[in-house]
Design a protein around this motif. Structure first.
Motif, PDB file in Angstrom:
ATOM      1  N   PHE A  29      42.819  62.090  59.088  1.00  0.00           N
ATOM      2  CA  PHE A  29      44.049  61.325  59.712  1.00  0.00           C
ATOM      3  C   PHE A  29      44.864  60.166  59.115  1.00  0.00           C
ATOM      4  CE2 PHE A  29      41.599  63.508  63.224  1.00  0.00           C
ATOM      5  CZ  PHE A  29      42.565  64.316  63.808  1.00  0.00           C
ATOM      6  N   ALA A  30      44.147  59.845  58.009  1.00  0.00           N
ATOM      7  CA  ALA A  30      44.618  58.652  57.015  1.00  0.00           C
ATOM      8  C   ALA A  30      44.367  57.494  58.053  1.00  0.00           C
ATOM      9  CB  ALA A  30      46.185  58.527  56.617  1.00  0.00           C
ATOM     10  N   ASP A  31      43.254  57.596  58.916  1.00  0.00           N
ATOM     11  CA  ASP A  31      42.890  56.450  59.797  1.00  0.00           C
ATOM     12  C   ASP A  31      41.864  55.418  59.187  1.00  0.00           C
ATOM     13  OD1 ASP A  31      42.262  54.936  61.962  1.00  0.00           O
ATOM     14  OD2 ASP A  31      41.147  56.769  63.303  1.00  0.00           O
ATOM     15  N   ALA A  32      42.634  54.630  58.418  1.00  0.00           N
ATOM     16  CA  ALA A  32      41.958  53.691  57.478  1.00  0.00           C
ATOM     17  C   ALA A  32      42.812  52.804  56.741  1.00  0.00           C
ATOM     18  CB  ALA A  32      41.282  54.330  56.238  1.00  0.00           C
ATOM     19  N   ILE A  33      42.371  51.597  56.470  1.00  0.00           N
ATOM     20  CA  ILE A  33      42.973  50.377  56.004  1.00  0.00           C
ATOM     21  C   ILE A  33      42.371  50.215  54.559  1.00  0.00           C
ATOM     22  CG2 ILE A  33      43.032  47.749  56.362  1.00  0.00           C
ATOM     23  CD1 ILE A  33      44.513  49.430  58.483  1.00  0.00           C
ATOM     24  N   TYR A  34      43.119  49.645  53.741  1.00  0.00           N
ATOM     25  CA  TYR A  34      42.892  49.262  52.291  1.00  0.00           C
ATOM     26  C   TYR A  34      43.361  47.963  52.059  1.00  0.00           C
ATOM     27  CZ  TYR A  34      47.236  50.290  49.690  1.00  0.00           C
ATOM     28  OH  TYR A  34      48.299  50.186  49.193  1.00  0.00           O
ATOM     29  N   GLU A  35      42.833  47.267  50.958  1.00  0.00           N
ATOM     30  CA  GLU A  35      43.363  46.271  50.284  1.00  0.00           C
ATOM     31  C   GLU A  35      43.053  46.344  48.875  1.00  0.00           C
ATOM     32  OE1 GLU A  35      44.838  43.435  50.350  1.00  0.00           O
ATOM     33  OE2 GLU A  35      45.403  43.406  52.453  1.00  0.00           O
ATOM     34  N   VAL A  36      43.574  45.531  48.042  1.00  0.00           N
ATOM     35  CA  VAL A  36      43.386  45.611  46.286  1.00  0.00           C
ATOM     36  C   VAL A  36      43.578  43.983  46.061  1.00  0.00           C
ATOM     37  CG1 VAL A  36      45.830  46.209  46.349  1.00  0.00           C
ATOM     38  CG2 VAL A  36      44.142  46.504  44.397  1.00  0.00           C
ATOM     39  N   THR A  37      42.447  43.750  45.436  1.00  0.00           N
ATOM     40  CA  THR A  37      42.669  42.283  44.783  1.00  0.00           C
ATOM     41  C   THR A  37      42.594  42.195  43.343  1.00  0.00           C
ATOM     42  OG1 THR A  37      41.371  41.627  46.583  1.00  0.00           O
ATOM     43  CG2 THR A  37      41.298  40.156  44.782  1.00  0.00           C
ATOM     44  N   ALA A  38      43.418  41.693  42.445  1.00  0.00           N
ATOM     45  CA  ALA A  38      43.305  41.583  40.996  1.00  0.00           C
ATOM     46  C   ALA A  38      42.238  40.743  40.704  1.00  0.00           C
ATOM     47  CB  ALA A  38      44.583  41.108  40.700  1.00  0.00           C
ATOM     48  N   VAL A  39      41.699  41.109  39.340  1.00  0.00           N
ATOM     49  CA  VAL A  39      40.698  40.330  38.612  1.00  0.00           C
ATOM     50  C   VAL A  39      41.104  39.933  37.510  1.00  0.00           C
ATOM     51  CG1 VAL A  39      38.183  40.481  37.908  1.00  0.00           C
ATOM     52  CG2 VAL A  39      38.735  41.362  39.986  1.00  0.00           C
ATOM     53  N   ILE A  40      40.960  38.848  37.086  1.00  0.00           N
ATOM     54  CA  ILE A  40      41.670  38.415  35.529  1.00  0.00           C
ATOM     55  C   ILE A  40      40.434  37.327  35.355  1.00  0.00           C
ATOM     56  CG2 ILE A  40      42.913  36.982  34.452  1.00  0.00           C
ATOM     57  CD1 ILE A  40      45.188  38.018  36.351  1.00  0.00           C
ATOM     58  N   GLY A  41      39.919  37.439  34.183  1.00  0.00           N
ATOM     59  CA  GLY A  41      38.560  36.560  33.524  1.00  0.00           C
ATOM     60  C   GLY A  41      37.522  36.862  34.399  1.00  0.00           C
ATOM     61  N   GLY A  42      37.406  37.847  34.809  1.00  0.00           N
ATOM     62  CA  GLY A  42      36.199  38.141  35.953  1.00  0.00           C
ATOM     63  C   GLY A  42      36.281  37.381  37.221  1.00  0.00           C
ATOM     64  N   LYS A  43      37.563  36.694  37.718  1.00  0.00           N
ATOM     65  CA  LYS A  43      37.623  36.072  38.704  1.00  0.00           C
ATOM     66  C   LYS A  43      38.454  36.848  39.703  1.00  0.00           C
ATOM     67  CE  LYS A  43      36.457  31.425  37.112  1.00  0.00           C
ATOM     68  NZ  LYS A  43      36.863  30.077  36.996  1.00  0.00           N
ATOM     69  N   LEU A  44      38.336  36.598  40.967  1.00  0.00           N
ATOM     70  CA  LEU A  44      39.329  37.211  42.119  1.00  0.00           C
ATOM     71  C   LEU A  44      40.443  36.170  42.264  1.00  0.00           C
ATOM     72  CD1 LEU A  44      36.378  37.635  44.678  1.00  0.00           C
ATOM     73  CD2 LEU A  44      37.462  39.587  43.088  1.00  0.00           C
ATOM     74  N   VAL A  45      41.811  36.916  42.557  1.00  0.00           N
ATOM     75  CA  VAL A  45      43.102  36.019  42.386  1.00  0.00           C
ATOM     76  C   VAL A  45      43.609  36.219  43.850  1.00  0.00           C
ATOM     77  CG1 VAL A  45      45.324  36.084  41.481  1.00  0.00           C
ATOM     78  CG2 VAL A  45      43.701  36.603  39.971  1.00  0.00           C
ATOM     79  N   ASP A  46      43.887  35.239  44.366  1.00  0.00           N
ATOM     80  CA  ASP A  46      44.394  35.116  45.712  1.00  0.00           C
ATOM     81  C   ASP A  46      43.573  35.817  46.887  1.00  0.00           C
ATOM     82  OD1 ASP A  46      46.748  33.851  46.349  1.00  0.00           O
ATOM     83  OD2 ASP A  46      48.027  35.398  45.576  1.00  0.00           O
ATOM     84  N   TYR A  47      42.177  35.771  46.602  1.00  0.00           N
ATOM     85  CA  TYR A  47      41.308  36.553  47.225  1.00  0.00           C
ATOM     86  C   TYR A  47      41.217  35.993  48.947  1.00  0.00           C
ATOM     87  CZ  TYR A  47      37.104  38.065  49.615  1.00  0.00           C
ATOM     88  OH  TYR A  47      36.393  39.000  50.590  1.00  0.00           O
ATOM     89  N   ALA A  48      41.332  34.944  49.159  1.00  0.00           N
ATOM     90  CA  ALA A  48      41.396  34.414  50.751  1.00  0.00           C
ATOM     91  C   ALA A  48      42.450  35.097  51.538  1.00  0.00           C
ATOM     92  CB  ALA A  48      41.483  32.960  50.729  1.00  0.00           C
ATOM     93  N   ASP A  82      49.613  29.016  38.589  1.00  0.00           N
ATOM     94  CA  ASP A  82      48.829  28.635  39.723  1.00  0.00           C
ATOM     95  C   ASP A  82      47.708  29.254  40.068  1.00  0.00           C
ATOM     96  OD1 ASP A  82      49.635  26.552  42.205  1.00  0.00           O
ATOM     97  OD2 ASP A  82      49.247  28.153  43.154  1.00  0.00           O
ATOM     98  N   ARG A  83      47.960  30.656  40.206  1.00  0.00           N
ATOM     99  CA  ARG A  83      47.050  31.486  41.125  1.00  0.00           C
ATOM    100  C   ARG A  83      45.704  31.427  40.018  1.00  0.00           C
ATOM    101  NH1 ARG A  83      49.417  29.630  44.906  1.00  0.00           N
ATOM    102  NH2 ARG A  83      49.585  30.750  46.763  1.00  0.00           N
ATOM    103  N   LEU A  84      45.711  31.521  38.824  1.00  0.00           N
ATOM    104  CA  LEU A  84      44.519  31.606  37.984  1.00  0.00           C
ATOM    105  C   LEU A  84      43.839  30.406  37.937  1.00  0.00           C
ATOM    106  CD1 LEU A  84      45.858  33.698  34.696  1.00  0.00           C
ATOM    107  CD2 LEU A  84      44.687  34.574  36.745  1.00  0.00           C
ATOM    108  N   ALA A  85      44.548  29.338  38.132  1.00  0.00           N
ATOM    109  CA  ALA A  85      43.944  27.940  38.261  1.00  0.00           C
ATOM    110  C   ALA A  85      42.916  27.975  39.485  1.00  0.00           C
ATOM    111  CB  ALA A  85      44.696  26.666  38.279  1.00  0.00           C
ATOM    112  N   ALA A  86      43.230  28.692  40.336  1.00  0.00           N
ATOM    113  CA  ALA A  86      42.661  28.774  41.873  1.00  0.00           C
ATOM    114  C   ALA A  86      41.847  29.851  42.071  1.00  0.00           C
ATOM    115  CB  ALA A  86      43.785  28.507  43.060  1.00  0.00           C
ATOM    116  N   ALA A  87      41.539  30.866  41.058  1.00  0.00           N
ATOM    117  CA  ALA A  87      40.946  32.156  41.269  1.00  0.00           C
ATOM    118  C   ALA A  87      39.558  31.745  41.281  1.00  0.00           C
ATOM    119  CB  ALA A  87      41.166  33.160  39.813  1.00  0.00           C
TER     120      ALA A  87
END
Length: 284
Positions: free
Chosen positions: A28-47, A278-283
């Motif tokens: 039923f496509a009864d599901a949620i998804y998310e995608v998070t970018a990784v740069i330099g092994g760190k999570l971008v905008d994770y929160a 900005d976002r890489l500095a806060a990853a």
């Protein structure tokens, strides 16, 4: 290297991961998804991605399958297990498996999947040339603010766009652009104002969208949140997409008509640079 994926509490080679044919995400496509970018092994905008995940789950009556701290730990662990330096982490949570019925029952064990995609997200060659897009009617369901796995229509129209030699598609409803196939759409008018559609149930509350608007306002760039037509976008000084998979991506042509001089615009380039700084500095 074979990817290591996470499935319902287990770390497995991707070739060994199995999900029930009765899973409601499949039926039923009864599901949620998310995608998070990784740069330099760190999570971008994770929160922000984690907060949107909780909201989307709540909107369909589901909760997180683990504690928030554990969710972050799993993201970090999948990066390490796959030696992911740059790319994406996809996460999907379905309601779970039971015999096929439109009516679902409480108490199902959710299916929780995570996997990685190694990808050159910083050096995408399309950044330099910009995207060519075509338009199509927006025939998706009305709750686009929920990040569900119901992606058949965007998949169909984006594939059709590729068949026409375009990179992506702008979806249009009631004469106004809603979104691209998987991104928010922005234009910059001739006065230098950034215009983007206001949040509602008609569009996804993009994490990168929110970050770009925050950075634009902090940088003294006027921002206006309202709908705009295809004709207004074609007549704009600049146009770009925002998403976790492409950050800020210039658009240079709509339905065969070049935008301005047909090259990525200076303000789009500036916003991309500011966003990444900005976002890489806060990853994390």
């Amino acid at each position: 290297m074979t990817r290591i994926v996470h499935l319902n509490g287990q770390w497995l080679p991707e070739t060994e991961a199995r999900i029930s044919i009765f899973d409601r995400g499949f039926l039923f496509a009864d599901a949620i998804y998310e995608v998070t970018a990784v740069i330099g092994g760190k999570l971008v905008d994770y929160a922000a991605h984690a907060a949107r995940l909780k909201r989307s789950l709540h909107e369909i009556g589901l909760g997180l399958p683990c504690a928030e701290e554990q969710m972050l730990a799993l993201h970090r662990e999948i990066v390490v297990r796959n030696d992911l330096k740059e790319g994406l982490i996809y996460l999907q949570i379905s309601r779970g498996a039971e015999d096929r019925d439109f009516i679902y029952h409480d108490g199902l064990a959710p299916t929780f999947v995570m996997f990685t995609q190694a990808r050159n997200v910083l050096g995408n060659p399309r950044i330099e040339r910009g995207l060519k897009v075509v338009t199509a009617p927006d025939r998706r369901w009305s709750r686009r603010d929920i990040k569900t796995t119901q992606l058949l229509y965007p998949s169909l129209v984006k594939t059709a766009a590729h068949g026409q030699g375009a990179d992506d598609v702008f979806l249009v409803e009631d004469g106004l652009i809603t979104e691209a196939s998987g991104a928010n759409v922005h234009i910059i008018d001739r006065s230098g104002t950034l215009i983007t559609r206001a949040l509602s149930q008609a569009i996804l509350p993009g994490i990168t969208r929110a970050s770009v608007l925050e950075i634009a306002r902090a940088g003294g760039i006027p921002v206006e949140e309202r709908g705009f037509s295809v004709a207004e976008a074609q007549a704009a000084a600049e146009c770009f997409l925002s998403s976790a998979t492409s950050f800020v991506m210039p658009v240079v042509e709509i339905d065969g008509q070049p935008i301005s001089d047909g090259a990525p615009g200076p303000l789009t380039r500036r916003l991309r640079a500011l966003y990444l700084e900005d976002r890489l500095a806060a990853a994390i």
